[in-house]
Design a protein around this motif. Structure first.
Motif, PDB file in Angstrom:
ATOM      1  N   ASP A 158       0.822  -1.212   0.000  1.00  8.06           N
ATOM      2  CA  ASP A 158       0.000   0.000   0.000  1.00  8.06           C
ATOM      3  C   ASP A 158       0.855   1.261   0.000  1.00  8.06           C
ATOM      4  O   ASP A 158       0.425   2.306  -0.509  1.00  8.06           O
ATOM      5  CB  ASP A 158      -0.919   0.004   1.226  1.00  8.06           C
ATOM      6  CG  ASP A 158      -1.995  -1.070   1.157  1.00  8.06           C
ATOM      7  OD1 ASP A 158      -2.364  -1.432   0.016  1.00  8.06           O
ATOM      8  OD2 ASP A 158      -2.433  -1.550   2.203  1.00  8.06           O
ATOM      9  N   PRO A 161       3.361   2.653  -3.794  1.00 14.31           N
ATOM     10  CA  PRO A 161       3.003   3.611  -4.854  1.00 14.31           C
ATOM     11  C   PRO A 161       3.390   5.048  -4.547  1.00 14.31           C
ATOM     12  O   PRO A 161       3.474   5.867  -5.470  1.00 14.31           O
ATOM     13  CB  PRO A 161       1.477   3.457  -4.968  1.00 14.31           C
ATOM     14  CG  PRO A 161       1.214   2.061  -4.520  1.00 14.31           C
ATOM     15  CD  PRO A 161       2.192   1.820  -3.415  1.00 14.31           C
ATOM     16  N   ARG A 169       1.471   5.012 -11.530  1.00 14.40           N
ATOM     17  CA  ARG A 169       0.854   4.306 -10.395  1.00 14.40           C
ATOM     18  C   ARG A 169      -0.239   3.344 -10.832  1.00 14.40           C
ATOM     19  O   ARG A 169      -0.320   2.220 -10.301  1.00 14.40           O
ATOM     20  CB  ARG A 169       0.316   5.324  -9.388  1.00 14.40           C
ATOM     21  CG  ARG A 169       1.418   6.075  -8.648  1.00 14.40           C
ATOM     22  CD  ARG A 169       0.851   7.160  -7.750  1.00 14.40           C
ATOM     23  NE  ARG A 169       1.931   7.969  -7.181  1.00 14.40           N
ATOM     24  CZ  ARG A 169       1.737   9.097  -6.496  1.00 14.40           C
ATOM     25  NH1 ARG A 169       0.483   9.530  -6.275  1.00 14.40           N
ATOM     26  NH2 ARG A 169       2.751   9.771  -6.036  1.00 14.40           N
ATOM     27  N   THR A 173      -0.427  -0.634  -9.745  1.00 14.47           N
ATOM     28  CA  THR A 173      -1.612  -1.159  -9.065  1.00 14.47           C
ATOM     29  C   THR A 173      -2.224  -2.314  -9.843  1.00 14.47           C
ATOM     30  O   THR A 173      -2.621  -3.343  -9.261  1.00 14.47           O
ATOM     31  CB  THR A 173      -2.654  -0.038  -8.885  1.00 14.47           C
ATOM     32  OG1 THR A 173      -2.074   1.016  -8.108  1.00 14.47           O
ATOM     33  CG2 THR A 173      -3.900  -0.559  -8.190  1.00 14.47           C
ATOM     34  N   THR A 177      -2.505  -6.145  -8.436  1.00 13.60           N
ATOM     35  CA  THR A 177      -3.850  -6.708  -8.312  1.00 13.60           C
ATOM     36  C   THR A 177      -3.976  -8.007  -9.103  1.00 13.60           C
ATOM     37  O   THR A 177      -4.532  -9.000  -8.613  1.00 13.60           O
ATOM     38  CB  THR A 177      -4.894  -5.691  -8.813  1.00 13.60           C
ATOM     39  OG1 THR A 177      -4.808  -4.503  -8.030  1.00 13.60           O
ATOM     40  CG2 THR A 177      -6.287  -6.264  -8.710  1.00 13.60           C
TER      41      THR A 177
END
Length: 493
Positions: A158, A161, A169, A173, A177
């Motif tokens: 978390d 980034p 970013r 992400t 993911t």
């Protein structure tokens, strides 16, 4: 580092030390070969294609340096805790870059062969993020890549980034993911901003690690600083673009030069008879011969012109240089030759004025020329030359070089004077005029022997076109270095 069980494969067994040593030896031999090619490319100056070749060699050496250090790591195994610097020094020593393995990242130093790369071990780091405990574990190299203090806590997924350039970013992400939710491998790049505001490009490869229940327990990754590699690749692309632009310019200039040459050189093909009326005339044939290796078109020319008093002008010449500048200069010179000849200027005086013209032109040029004035009533040839090969006369199965005072090349000496020579021709004689390019790539004596050795064949020819064909068969082959012009005149009566 990672669990021995990943999402799609078990841990691989390390290769034997002997196999790795063999790979290291092969890599270093290849580095030597590439470096030799690079040294040759460096002598090419500022030509775009040379710059592109050097950029490709630099990129290849950079990647081979990395491969060499990777293999050294593989051979030596993982470093024990607290010995990161020692391992870096050893791998750097293996690759010949011991000065490039500092505890902190520093700018590459410059040497005689250009900037030296940072040690690979200061550009490759690893990390594992435990999803069950929300803990992160980083190698010391990863701290150096990101410019962070080794004593600071490792960033969680978390928090990571926050170091990434804002527009990159979403990419990070999405990769994380896909890895955690869909168990996909990570393979992508993003840019980070270090505390010193420098921006580095990081390549990240990783996989999810499954727990005993089959769910994702953690994620591990290897992160590599590829900033220098991307810089080299950009250099290669920019150099490649420059090469393409250079080639387009060459094609355009070649096309324009060809159009100028085609527009200026005489339009007649086959044979030409001058003067057109009367029994005593010259049967003429001429050809422009291209070089065996295609290149820019030069400023060589040939010309035959009937003058107002029934006499004829024959000329051949060559301006230095290539491309549009040479062909446009040739167009100017040929126009001047024709104009002065029509005004009754003698060959010697014509060359003197032509040399002054080149010397005072907006773009001064150098060249050579041969100018002949043929009087059919007496079969007399009056001629002069400016730094140019003399005419060859073939008669009764033998050939000889006509003798005349030497003259300086055009544009070399202000107010140069040129002497003239005179010879009486006979029916059946064959006169050969040519530019220097016809003889290029051959020793001088051998070429002259070859030319004069054509005399028996010329005796059997009945037209100038037959004589020209004989010259082309002998000198128009693949060994030709430069373009050339040839003009053949046969006395018919």
């Amino acid at each position: 580092m990672p669990s021995p069980v990943s999402a799609d494969r078990p841990a691989a067994q390390p290769p034997g030390r002997g196999a790795v040593e063999a790979l290291i030896s092969q890599t270093r031999r290849l580095k030597g070969d590439v470096d030799a090619v690079r040294r040759d490319a460096r002598s090419g100056g500022s030509d775009p294609e040379d710059r592109w070749q050097r950029a490709l060699c630099d990129l290849a050496l950079h990647q081979l340096d990395d491969l060499d250090a990777h293999l050294a790591q593989l051979r030596d195994g993982p470093a024990p805790t607290g010995t990161t610097t020692d391992t870096a020094d050893q791998a750097a020593a293996d690759t010949g870059n011991t000065a490039d393995a500092p505890d902190t990242v520093s700018a590459p130093s410059a040497g005689p062969e250009g900037p030296r790369h940072e040690s690979l071990l200061s550009r490759v780091g690893s990390a594992e993020w435990n999803l069950l405990t929300d803990e992160a574990s980083w190698s010391g190299e990863l701290y150096r890549i990101l410019g962070l203090e080794p004593a600071s806590p490792a960033l969680t997924l978390d928090e990571l980034p926050a170091l990434v350039v804002e527009e990159d970013r979403p990419k990070l992400t999405s990769m994380v993911t896909d890895c955690l939710v869909d168990a996909r491998s990570i393979d992508g790049e993003f840019r980070v901003v270090r505390p010193d505001t420098s921006v580095r490009t990081v390549h990240m490869m990783g996989e999810p690690v499954l727990g005993e229940d089959g769910s994702t327990a953690s994620m591990w990754a290897v992160l590599r600083d590829v900033s220098e590699l991307r810089l080299h690749r950009r250099t290669v692309l920019e150099s490649s673009d420059s090469v393409r632009r250079h080639r387009r310019q060459d094609r355009t200039e070649r096309r324009l030069a060809a159009e100028v040459q085609e527009a200026v050189l005489p339009a007649w093909t086959g044979s030409l008879r001058l003067p057109r009326g009367g029994p005593r005339a010259l049967d003429l044939a001429a050809r422009h011969l291209q070089a065996a290796t295609p290149g820019l078109i030069g400023g060589e020319w040939y010309d035959a012109l009937e003058l107002g008093d029934g006499t004829s002008l024959l000329s051949v010449g060559d301006l230095t240089g290539q491309g549009v500048a040479a062909t446009s200069g040739m167009a100017m010179v040929l126009g001047a030759v024709r104009g002065m000849a029509m005004a009754g200027t003698s060959p010697g005086r014509l060359l003197s004025l032509l040399s002054q013209l080149l010397d005072t032109a907006a773009q001064p040029a150098l060249g050579s020329a041969l100018c002949c004035h043929y009087r059919p009533g007496t079969r007399t040839l009056v001629w002069a030359r400016a730094g140019h090969p003399a005419p060859l006369l073939f008669r009764d199965g033998t050939g000889r070089v006509l003798q005349a005072p030497d003259g300086a090349p055009l544009g070399v000496t202000p107010n140069a004077a040129y002497g003239q020579a005179e010879v009486t021709l006979e029916p059946g004689d064959l006169l050969l005029l040519h530019t220097d390019g016809l003889l290029s790539g051959h020793p001088g004596t051998t070429v002259m022997d070859r030319l004069l050795g054509l005399a028996p064949r010329f005796t059997r020819t009945s037209t100038a076109q037959d004589g020209l064909r004989t010259v082309v068969e002998e000198f128009g082959g693949t060994e030709r270095v430069d373009a050339a012009c040839v003009l053949v005149a046969k006395v018919t009566g």
